[in-house]
Design a protein around this motif. Structure first.
Motif, PDB file in Angstrom:
ATOM      1  N   CYS A 299       0.823  -1.213   0.000  1.00  0.00           N
ATOM      2  CA  CYS A 299       0.000   0.000   0.000  1.00  0.00           C
ATOM      3  C   CYS A 299       0.857   1.262   0.000  1.00  0.00           C
ATOM      4  N   ARG A 300       2.013   1.201   0.636  1.00  0.00           N
ATOM      5  CA  ARG A 300       2.906   2.357   0.596  1.00  0.00           C
ATOM      6  C   ARG A 300       3.425   2.571  -0.826  1.00  0.00           C
ATOM      7  N   ILE A 301       3.762   1.482  -1.507  1.00  0.00           N
ATOM      8  CA  ILE A 301       4.188   1.603  -2.905  1.00  0.00           C
ATOM      9  C   ILE A 301       3.063   2.195  -3.752  1.00  0.00           C
ATOM     10  N   ALA A 302       1.844   1.697  -3.543  1.00  0.00           N
ATOM     11  CA  ALA A 302       0.694   2.209  -4.303  1.00  0.00           C
ATOM     12  C   ALA A 302       0.509   3.701  -4.071  1.00  0.00           C
ATOM     13  N   ARG A 303       0.680   4.141  -2.841  1.00  0.00           N
ATOM     14  CA  ARG A 303       0.580   5.575  -2.532  1.00  0.00           C
ATOM     15  C   ARG A 303       1.656   6.362  -3.277  1.00  0.00           C
ATOM     16  N   GLU A 304       2.876   5.876  -3.277  1.00  0.00           N
ATOM     17  CA  GLU A 304       3.953   6.585  -3.963  1.00  0.00           C
ATOM     18  C   GLU A 304       3.715   6.626  -5.464  1.00  0.00           C
ATOM     19  N   VAL A 305       3.134   5.566  -6.022  1.00  0.00           N
ATOM     20  CA  VAL A 305       2.811   5.538  -7.452  1.00  0.00           C
ATOM     21  C   VAL A 305       1.719   6.561  -7.767  1.00  0.00           C
ATOM     22  N   LEU A 306       0.666   6.597  -6.949  1.00  0.00           N
ATOM     23  CA  LEU A 306      -0.398   7.579  -7.174  1.00  0.00           C
ATOM     24  C   LEU A 306       0.148   9.001  -7.052  1.00  0.00           C
ATOM     25  N   ASP A 307       1.019   9.233  -6.096  1.00  0.00           N
ATOM     26  CA  ASP A 307       1.610  10.569  -5.941  1.00  0.00           C
ATOM     27  C   ASP A 307       2.413  10.963  -7.181  1.00  0.00           C
ATOM     28  N   ALA A 308       3.094   9.999  -7.790  1.00  0.00           N
ATOM     29  CA  ALA A 308       3.827  10.273  -9.027  1.00  0.00           C
ATOM     30  C   ALA A 308       2.867  10.681 -10.136  1.00  0.00           C
ATOM     31  N   ALA A 309       1.713  10.012 -10.195  1.00  0.00           N
ATOM     32  CA  ALA A 309       0.694  10.378 -11.186  1.00  0.00           C
ATOM     33  C   ALA A 309       0.139  11.770 -10.911  1.00  0.00           C
ATOM     34  N   ALA A 310      -0.083  12.078  -9.627  1.00  0.00           N
ATOM     35  CA  ALA A 310      -0.651  13.383  -9.258  1.00  0.00           C
ATOM     36  C   ALA A 310       0.246  14.523  -9.714  1.00  0.00           C
ATOM     37  N   ARG A 311       1.545  14.310  -9.684  1.00  0.00           N
ATOM     38  CA  ARG A 311       2.480  15.366 -10.101  1.00  0.00           C
ATOM     39  C   ARG A 311       2.427  15.615 -11.603  1.00  0.00           C
ATOM     40  N   MET A 312       1.775  14.722 -12.338  1.00  0.00           N
ATOM     41  CA  MET A 312       1.646  14.864 -13.792  1.00  0.00           C
ATOM     42  C   MET A 312       0.429  15.693 -14.193  1.00  0.00           C
ATOM     43  N   ILE A 313      -0.499  15.908 -13.272  1.00  0.00           N
ATOM     44  CA  ILE A 313      -1.798  16.487 -13.623  1.00  0.00           C
ATOM     45  C   ILE A 313      -1.655  17.968 -13.987  1.00  0.00           C
ATOM     46  N   ARG A 314      -1.934  18.282 -15.232  1.00  0.00           N
ATOM     47  CA  ARG A 314      -1.959  19.676 -15.701  1.00  0.00           C
ATOM     48  C   ARG A 314      -2.566  19.694 -17.109  1.00  0.00           C
ATOM     49  N   PRO A 315      -3.061  20.847 -17.553  1.00  0.00           N
ATOM     50  CA  PRO A 315      -3.617  20.920 -18.905  1.00  0.00           C
ATOM     51  C   PRO A 315      -2.578  20.524 -19.950  1.00  0.00           C
ATOM     52  N   GLY A 316      -3.017  19.772 -20.968  1.00  0.00           N
ATOM     53  CA  GLY A 316      -2.146  19.375 -22.056  1.00  0.00           C
ATOM     54  C   GLY A 316      -1.552  17.993 -21.925  1.00  0.00           C
ATOM     55  N   VAL A 317      -1.611  17.399 -20.723  1.00  0.00           N
ATOM     56  CA  VAL A 317      -1.096  16.051 -20.509  1.00  0.00           C
ATOM     57  C   VAL A 317      -2.189  15.046 -20.855  1.00  0.00           C
ATOM     58  N   THR A 318      -1.850  13.993 -21.577  1.00  0.00           N
ATOM     59  CA  THR A 318      -2.844  12.961 -21.888  1.00  0.00           C
ATOM     60  C   THR A 318      -2.942  11.966 -20.738  1.00  0.00           C
ATOM     61  N   THR A 319      -4.095  11.310 -20.641  1.00  0.00           N
ATOM     62  CA  THR A 319      -4.236  10.276 -19.615  1.00  0.00           C
ATOM     63  C   THR A 319      -3.368   9.065 -19.946  1.00  0.00           C
ATOM     64  N   ASP A 320      -3.015   8.879 -21.218  1.00  0.00           N
ATOM     65  CA  ASP A 320      -2.081   7.816 -21.567  1.00  0.00           C
ATOM     66  C   ASP A 320      -0.702   8.087 -20.957  1.00  0.00           C
ATOM     67  N   GLU A 321      -0.303   9.355 -20.921  1.00  0.00           N
ATOM     68  CA  GLU A 321       0.968   9.710 -20.295  1.00  0.00           C
ATOM     69  C   GLU A 321       0.926   9.431 -18.792  1.00  0.00           C
ATOM     70  N   ILE A 322      -0.219   9.691 -18.172  1.00  0.00           N
ATOM     71  CA  ILE A 322      -0.382   9.373 -16.756  1.00  0.00           C
ATOM     72  C   ILE A 322      -0.255   7.865 -16.547  1.00  0.00           C
ATOM     73  N   ASP A 323      -0.889   7.097 -17.420  1.00  0.00           N
ATOM     74  CA  ASP A 323      -0.813   5.642 -17.334  1.00  0.00           C
ATOM     75  C   ASP A 323       0.636   5.162 -17.472  1.00  0.00           C
ATOM     76  N   ARG A 324       1.390   5.786 -18.358  1.00  0.00           N
ATOM     77  CA  ARG A 324       2.791   5.405 -18.534  1.00  0.00           C
ATOM     78  C   ARG A 324       3.584   5.625 -17.248  1.00  0.00           C
ATOM     79  N   VAL A 325       3.361   6.755 -16.589  1.00  0.00           N
ATOM     80  CA  VAL A 325       4.048   7.040 -15.327  1.00  0.00           C
ATOM     81  C   VAL A 325       3.667   6.010 -14.267  1.00  0.00           C
ATOM     82  N   VAL A 326       2.363   5.697 -14.166  1.00  0.00           N
ATOM     83  CA  VAL A 326       1.905   4.687 -13.207  1.00  0.00           C
ATOM     84  C   VAL A 326       2.557   3.344 -13.501  1.00  0.00           C
TER      85      VAL A 326
END
Length: 396
Positions: A152-179
């Protein structure tokens, strides 16, 4: 039409035919022909707006169609048949809101050294559907609990990495790649990948999407809200959580929806302890959502989790539910309320996964994996000191 520009050559007003000196700024942005975008006054523009704005939509759809043709040539296709098929054409559907699916990229691969769940290769879970833990709530051993804490700690760190990607112009596929990449880097497997043929490593649910949105080529736009749902499989157990994020400048109604959904989860977690009935969780969530003028989705619920991705108990989030059982120390499960701005009912997109609101209004969700302790609850997927500061109400 504020900010309209002077037209170099004299054109005729679309509305009345008089000489026109102003041009629709949206048409300028879209590089549309000036002849169909000229107006003599602000009044003519306002009177024509209801019909004129369709020009913008047609231009956008044409642009999307051209782009999607290019993507198809690169292997990007629409998801159909609940993940089992792909198609080059946008399916016909009576869409409930303004969002549309975009093509998705090919399925990402996982290195051979990563331990995988039994659906990783062929998309079919074998142990989970027939396990007695679909009917019996497991009391975890100390070893299982320790492995779940780590996962669960790993899952939290992965979600946090995705959260840092959130901004206009980023695709959800790019978010998936980071995850995907962050999960593998930690030695884990992204649990959703090929689970019942789900084609991606996380779920990304935008605006009217309630849950199970498929990451695709659409770029996030200013004013969107997006939920990212992450589950990691590591050392034989799963850890599951999600959060809903603001994309750029979000309207007040959406901010209210997201904050209320967060509060619904927090209030539900606050009652978790041995002896509490599972059905009480839905009562707490329903009460807070209703008082805030919002509705609670009934089609999807929280679930038991551990060595199985989904198992008993079921955790309904709505009031007057029929959930059976009482919480006991050592149980692990998720609470993940889905709260809608309009009606609670949902509709399924043609891809067989994406659930959207029946009225096209927005939906938000938050989720944690929880452990019932002897004295209360441990939030296994809780925020870390390093988690990004994205929720303004947490600073108050």
């Amino acid at each position: 039409m504020a900010g309209g520009s002077d037209v170099a050559e004299m054109l005729s007003c679309v509305k009345c035919g008089k000489p026109a000196h102003l041009q629709c700024p949206k048409c300028v942005d879209l590089k549309l022909p000036r002849e169909g975008a000229a107006f003599c006054t602000q009044d003519c523009f306002k009177d024509s707006w209801s019909s004129h704005k369709s020009v913008h939509l047609k231009a956008k759809l044409s642009s999307v169609g051209d782009k999607n043709s290019d993507l198809a040539s690169e292997g990007w296709l629409y998801c159909v048949k609940r993940g089992r098929g792909r198609d080059s054409k946008l399916p016909y559907f009576d869409w409930t809101g303004s969002l549309r699916p975009y093509p998705i990229s090919i399925m990402r691969t996982v290195p051979a050294h990563i331990e995988k769940p039994d659906w990783a290769v062929d998309g079919i879970p074998k142990v989970e559907p027939n396990s007695d833990l679909q009917h019996r709530v497991e009391i975890k051993t100390p070893d299982q609990i320790e492995r779940m804490r780590e996962t669960c700690r790993i899952a939290r760190e992965v979600l946090d990495a995705a959260a840092r990607m959130i901004r206009p112009g980023v695709t959800t596929d790019e978010i998936d790649r980071v995850v995907h990449e962050a999960t593998i880097a930690a030695g884990g497997y992204p649990s959703p990948l090929n689970y019942h043929f789900f084609p991606k490593s996380c779920c990304t649910s935008i605006n009217e999407v309630i849950c199970h949105g498929i990451p695709d080529a659409r770029k996030l736009e200013d004013g969107d809200i997006v939920n990212v749902d992450v589950t990691v499989y590591y050392k034989g157990v799963h850890g599951d959580l999600n959060e809903t994020y603001f994309v750029g400048n979000v309207d007040e109604a959406s901010r209210h929806l997201v904050q209320c959904t967060y509060e619904c989860l927090e209030k539900a977690i606050s009652i978790v302890k041995p002896g509490v009935r599972f059905r009480e969780i839905g009562e707490v969530i329903n009460r807070h959502a209703s008082m805030s003028g919002l509705s609670v989705v009934k089609s999807y619920c929280g679930h038991g989790i551990g060595e199985l991705f989904h198992c008993a108990p079921n955790i309904p989030h709505y009031g007057r539910n029929k959930a059976v059982g009482v919480m006991k120390a050592g149980q692990t499960f998720t609470i993940e309320p889905m709260i809608n701005a309009g009606v609670w009912r949902d509709v399924m997109w043609p891809d067989g996964w994406t659930a959207v609101t029946a009225d096209g209004k927005r939906s938000a969700q938050f989720e944690h994996t929880l452990l019932v302790t002897e004295t209360g609850v441990e939030v296994l997927t809780g925020r870390l000191p390093s988690s990004p500061d994205v929720f303004p109400w947490l600073n108050k």
